[in-house]
Design an enzyme around this catalytic site. Structure first.
Site, short mmCIF file in Angstrom:
data_model
loop_
_atom_site.label_atom_id
_atom_site.label_comp_id
_atom_site.label_asym_id
_atom_site.label_seq_id
_atom_site.Cartn_x
_atom_site.Cartn_y
_atom_site.Cartn_z
N LYS A 187 0.84 -1.20 0.00
CA LYS A 187 0.00 0.00 0.00
C LYS A 187 0.87 1.25 0.00
O LYS A 187 1.62 1.50 0.93
CB LYS A 187 -0.89 0.04 1.24
CG LYS A 187 -1.87 1.23 1.20
CD LYS A 187 -2.59 1.46 2.49
CE LYS A 187 -1.83 2.34 3.44
NZ LYS A 187 -1.69 3.74 2.97
N GLU A 261 10.65 0.59 9.93
CA GLU A 261 11.62 1.68 9.73
C GLU A 261 10.87 2.97 10.03
O GLU A 261 10.01 3.36 9.27
CB GLU A 261 12.16 1.63 8.29
CG GLU A 261 13.49 2.31 8.14
CD GLU A 261 13.32 3.76 7.79
OE1 GLU A 261 13.25 4.56 8.74
OE2 GLU A 261 13.25 4.09 6.60
N CYS A 295 13.22 10.54 7.21
CA CYS A 295 13.24 10.00 8.57
C CYS A 295 14.63 10.13 9.19
O CYS A 295 14.76 10.26 10.39
CB CYS A 295 12.78 8.55 8.58
SG CYS A 295 13.55 7.58 7.28
N GLU A 392 10.04 14.73 16.06
CA GLU A 392 10.33 14.73 14.64
C GLU A 392 9.39 15.72 13.95
O GLU A 392 8.18 15.57 14.02
CB GLU A 392 10.12 13.32 14.07
CG GLU A 392 10.60 13.18 12.65
CD GLU A 392 10.51 11.75 12.16
OE1 GLU A 392 9.54 11.04 12.51
OE2 GLU A 392 11.40 11.33 11.39
#
Lengths: 484, 330, 286
Positions: A187, A261, A295, A392
């Site tokens: 997806k 991840e 990331c 983040e």
């Protein structure tokens, strides 16, 4: 101090890449069992984040669609793919790699339109690494007995990928899975489905057996359906730590193998003996590459106090030359924020930075009136306690902190629940190795940053997830292991 | 266009500011080795990144004319004759005889014995005469001969002197010798009327090998009062490259920040195409800013580059590709 | 009249010390025939917390010792165990009701396993690390590093099972908090005595005895624990709960395998499961 700034004596004229190369259909179905089907769910729109123009209507896969896709993947696994020799699987993957190269410009343009990233990145970074990734793992397909992880595939892999590197993350997931003999249901992210759907077309061109790759589009619910489907043997996810934890909970007690991840808050550490001009490039590349939607972005600059002023001066001057705007312009360095939602988050966290007393500096530039934009920004006077130093942001926002000694740098760098990446800049070899040893992060870039290669394992420590993608290590996620 | 021989930022060397540094061999060495290092891979990646800039339409037309105005049209061959130099000088003044709107080059660059001939042809056209001196290209001669070489060229009418540094001294760490030599050559550039020829300092970066050395040589030459720093003689490979020029541009940028003084940069050797030249201009623009986008502060040492610039210029005005037969060979 | 035995008090092993449970609790441990063997300390959540603190404190020093040194320490455990083999054989026979021959087999295997893992300390990096030929001027090296503090629910095999789950973790530089088999906890504490006298720094291995169901959830949810090995969890529901809790900070989880044949040669996976791969890039230039 006089800082020369470009004037209009040499303004680059617009140099847009032609959009004519891509053919976006008004609507897209799901790619199941080698064919595009309508699906049973509703649909959603994907927009060009640089213009807010609606690009296409895309089917939203519901539970029944996901079930169909998993069944197709299971059939393909049992009847075709797991029985095929590695050498034959390899040839399909090589074919795919070649078609990606042949259609590279088309993929790059489409990626930039759907994602908002500059064409120079999609053209020079994303797509070439995508092709290289398939090429690399193709070669493993008939050499698995030398991998150290056995040769037995897991079965059906359910894969959910993010919007920051849509096609690249697809490659990181699909190439090793297929090389090891698994079939996949993947997806793409809801805001960036188009290159995955073009990839489906490439699978057709490659005559990949039906069901080996299935692409189901949708949002969180579709992802949940894949992850929790009882006939999925393996879950691979790249995305937020929050969703990663939810997946870890969802698969608890099952036999599903999982790799995650997730997020990061990487420190980019600059010592006083660093090659400063290259360090400045590394800082810029570390946080403004892909609008900071990375990331492993170097979102915390840790600079030694003795050179902090000089580094900041150089950094600001360099940031002033960044060109922001039309992602399809070949001279654009910083493109559009991927979605309104993400823009909102970046704005919110930046406002928190203001409120917490950090000092904001941003590149003065005219932002387009339409689309989602955020100028390259840095915060000084940031401490470890600030939210902008801990959370983040996933945008072009750099938090600048200082340190005095190597130990302080290590402590600050490691003082985070994340552990994906870190950067070190110094001319002293032994210090590099010492820092690399002490930093708790899966990737350490020394005197460089944000480098990726199919042969190089990538993945995090701690809450940045588990498992590695890339290299020989990347095979482990898709094989039962030498001891099984 | 009229290139001017006088710099806008004052013709004093940066003495004074650097007295402590150049006071002794050890302090000079400490300073040069204390400059930030250069990571080769990062520097080359940055240069390659800048080279991907796409320049189109009006920007390109501007860039081509600017590049022509920055050319030091060069002939430095043992077989050079007065006739060859006269032809070259004519071409420098009127690069495209068919198009009066085409600008002249900045200078012609010749050996000292050809200076008078070049000067005679160029007259008051505004095109300068640059002479390579100091036992070019190797620089291997006694000091008094190098100085005589320089004075001879200046007396013959040279507007600019392109000297070579003693790479042997540099590589063996005798930085003070190199420094003193530049200072003395600069003194030899003085004319009786109190004016002075402009001094370009050639490093022969292909022999210095590392970017760290290029950065150190740049600072050494700037502190010694060089008006320009120049990559190469053109006689050693590699000659000018984008990354080596990037290091030198960063040096002049940083030097200006410290002293307020501008120093020019001249890549020379191996720049053959318009595409190459534009890459250099982009690098100048993004590294130092537009102040350096001027023949006073940036030059190309080249011979064949000019014809390619002219062909591209014609293509821009006529809309069709041109061919070498339509431009003079000189 | 025969001499009266001096009995041993079985306590916990935390940070190199042998404290009682802070809760003051103990529980009865019987032999295979249901006769009292001893009272074992019944560790509380606070003991688990203390054990994690000890393990974390030990991690920095242990993980940065040279592999050669870790190898020698683990080999030393084998040596000391060899010297006390009669005691362990007797304990195993009493606790598990097995024959002398069987007990000898397990002790032999436990010693040999320690020796086997000791040898891995300076080889695992070579076997699972990689130099990566990236397409560019970069040095690129991937090496394994320990994940950190690992909680372990030990299986029933009082000696061999315990050694088989602990040795692969410490040999690579992790530190451990292990919950001993609830039914057979005593050998674990005796093994603690062996470790305490084998140059193993305090806190590298911490042994808790008591209720798995009570202690394990605290370790599973502890945010300063990096991984959890559920090998000895026999209750599937509890295992799932623990795995769910472990997700709070994304612990590396090894799922239950209570039926493992501990006499079979292990592979690498008990080591690799709790190793992180660190990849370092550096440009190659002059």
């Amino acid at each position: 101090m006089s800082t020369p700034t470009p004037t209009n004596v040499f303004e680059y004229a617009p140099a847009p890449e032609s959009r004519a190369i891509v053919d976006i259909k008004p609507s897209y179905g799901l790619f199941i069992n080698g064919e595009f089907v309508d699906g049973n769910g509703t649909s959603f729109k994907t927009v060009n984040p640089a213009t807010e123009e609606v690009l296409a209507e895309v089917a939203e896969a519901n539970d029944a669609d996901v079930d169909e896709a998993v069944k197709a993947a299971r059939r393909a696994y049992t009847r075709v793919w797991s029985r095929m020799s590695g050498a034959e699987r390899a040839k399909y993957l090589y074919r795919i790699a070649r078609i990606i190269q042949e259609r590279g410009r088309e993929l790059a343009v489409l990626e930039s339109i759907d994602n908002g990233k500059p064409i120079k990145e999609s053209r020079d970074v994303d797509v070439p690494i995508v092709a290289a990734h398939f090429f690399y793992y193709a070669g493993w397909a008939d050499k698995l007995k030398y991998s150290g992880y056995g040769e037995t595939p897991l079965g059906v892999a359910g894969q959910v990928i993010p919007w920051n590197f849509p096609l690249l993350m697809l490659a990181w997931k699909i190439a090793p899975a297929l090389a090891c003999g698994n079939t996949v249901v993947l997806k793409p992210a809801e805001t960036t489905p188009l290159t995955a759907l073009l990839f489906a077309e490439i699978c057709q061109q490659a005559d990949l057996p039906p069901g080996v790759v299935n692409i189901v589009t949708g949002a969180g619910e579709t992802g949940r359906a894949i992850v929790s489907h009882p006939d999925v043997d393996k879950v691979a996810f790249t995305g937020s730590t929050e969703v990663g934890k939810a997946i870890a909970r969802a698969v608890a007690g099952s036999d599903k193998k999982v790799t995650l991840e997730l997020g990061g808050k990487a420190a980019n550490i600059v010592f006083d003996d660093a090659p400063l001009d290259q360090a400045v490039e590394g800082i810029v590349n570390g946080i403004f590459f892909n609008q900071g939607h990375v990331c492993c972005a170097g979102s915390r600059l840790l600079v030694q106090e003795s050179v902090a002023d000089e580094v900041l001066e150089r950094l600001k001057r360099r940031m002033s030359t960044l060109r922001m705007g039309d992602p399809l312009d070949k001279n654009t360095d910083v493109g559009a924020i991927n979605s309104g939602e993400q823009l909102k988050r970046i704005r919110e966290l930046s406002e928190v930075g203001d409120a917490e007393g950090a000092e904001r500096w941003e590149v003065a530039c005219d932002l387009p009136t339409k689309g989602f934009w955020f100028p390259p920004t840095l915060f000084t006077g940031v401490s470890q306690a600030h939210r902008i130093a801990r959370e983040e942001i996933f945008g072009p926002v750099l938090s600048v902190l200082t340190f005095r000694t190597p130990s302080e740098a290590v402590e600050k760098a490691n003082n985070t629940p994340f552990g994906l990446s870190a950067g070190v800049w110094t001319d002293k070899g032994s210090r590099i190795l010492s820092m690399a040893n002490r930093l708790r992060a899966g990737v350490v870039w020394a005197n460089t940053f944000n480098k990726f290669d199919p042969t190089s394992p990538f993945g995090g420590y701690k809450e940045s997830g588990y498992g590695r993608e890339g290299g020989r290590h990347g095979l482990e996620a898709y094989l039962k292991g030498a001891d099984q | 266009m009229t290139p001017t021989a006088s710099p806008t930022a004052g013709d004093t060397s940066a003495h004074g500011v650097f007295d402590d540094i150049v006071g002794s061999e050890s302090s000079l060495r400490r300073f040069l080795h204390g400059l930030p290092g250069v990571d080769q891979v990062g520097c080359e990646a940055r240069a390659a990144g800048l080279a991907t800039r796409s320049i189109k339409t009006t920007s390109k037309a501007f860039a081509i004319d600017l590049a022509i105005r920055m050319v030091d049209l060069t002939t430095l061959e043992g077989q050079d004759t007065h006739g060859k130099v006269r032809a070259l000088a004519s071409k420098a003044m009127r690069p495209d005889p068919a198009d009066p709107s085409c600008p002249a080059t900045a200078a012609v660059c010749v050996y000292p014995d050809m200076v008078a001939t070049a000067k005679q042809t160029l007259g008051d056209s505004g095109v300068n005469v640059a002479a390579v001196a100091t036992a070019f290209p190797s620089g291997r001669a006694a000091m008094d001969i190098k100085l005589a070489d320089t004075r001879d060229a200046v007396e013959a009418g040279a507007d600019e002197i392109d000297m070579v540094i003693d790479r042997g001294a540099f590589l063996s760490g005798r930085y003070m010798d190199v420094y003193e030599e530049i200072v003395q050559v600069k003194e030899a550039c003085a004319r009786p009327d109190g004016s002075s020829a402009h001094l370009k300092v050639i490093f022969e970066t292909g022999e210095l090998q590392t970017y760290d050395n290029v950065r150190r040589a740049s600072w050494l030459a700037m502190m010694a009062g060089g008006h320009f720093i120049k990559t190469s003689t053109g006689k050693v490979q590699p000659a000018a490259t984008l990354p080596v020029t990037l290091i030198m541009l960063e040096a002049v940028r940083d030097f200006r920040e410290q002293t307020g003084q501008m120093v020019g940069v001249k890549p020379a050797g191996g720049i053959k195409t318009t595409k190459d030249a534009i890459k250099y201009l982009v690098m100048v623009n993004e590294t130092c800013g537009s102040d350096w986008l001027d023949p006073d502060w940036f030059r190309f040492g080249a011979s064949t580059l000019l014809n390619d610039l002219l062909m591209q210029r014609t293509k821009m005005t006529t809309g069709r590709y041109s061919g070498p037969d339509y431009f003079t060979l000189d | 009249m025969s001499r009266i035995d001096v009995r041993k008090t079985y306590k916990l092993y935390i940070g190199g010390q042998f404290p009682r449970s802070e809760s003051g609790r103990s529980y009865v441990v019987n032999d295979a025939k249901g006769r009292l063997l001893a009272n074992a300390a019944q560790a509380s959540r606070k003991d688990a917390r203390d054990a994690v603190v000890a393990a974390r404190a030990a991690f920095g020093g242990w993980s940065t010792r040279t592999a050669y040194n870790r190898a020698q320490v683990v080999y030393r455990i084998a040596e000391v165990l060899e010297g006390r083999r009669e005691q362990f054989e007797a304990e195993l026979r009493a606790a598990e009701g097995i024959t002398a021959a069987k007990a000898r087999t397990y002790v032999d295997a436990a010693i040999d396993r320690l020796v086997w893992y000791a040898g891995w300390a300076d080889k695992i990096t070579q076997v699972v690390g990689n130099a990566n030929p990236v397409a560019g001027p970069f040095f690129n090296l991937s090496t394994p590093e320990p994940s950190g503090v690992i909680a372990v629910v030990a299986p029933r095999g009082a000696l061999l099972g315990l050694v088989s789950v602990v040795a692969p973790l410490i040999i690579t530089g992790n530190t451990v908090v292990v919950i001993a088999s609830e039914d057979n906890p005593l050998t674990a504490i005796t093994l603690g005595e062996v470790m305490a006298t084998s140059d193993l720094p305090g806190g590298v291995v911490n042994v808790l005895t008591g209720s798995q169901a009570e202690i394990a959830p605290w370790l599973a949810s502890h945010m300063d624990v990096n991984g959890i090995d559920l090998t000895g969890v026999e209750d599937a529901e509890l295992a799932t709960e623990l795995e769910v809790s472990a997700a709070d900070n994304l612990k590396r989880v090894r799922r239950p395998a209570p039926d493992t044949d501990w006499l079979a040669e292990p592979g690498l996976d008990r080591m690799t499961q709790f190793l992180e791969t660190k990849t370092v890039w550096h440009p190659i230039g002059v």
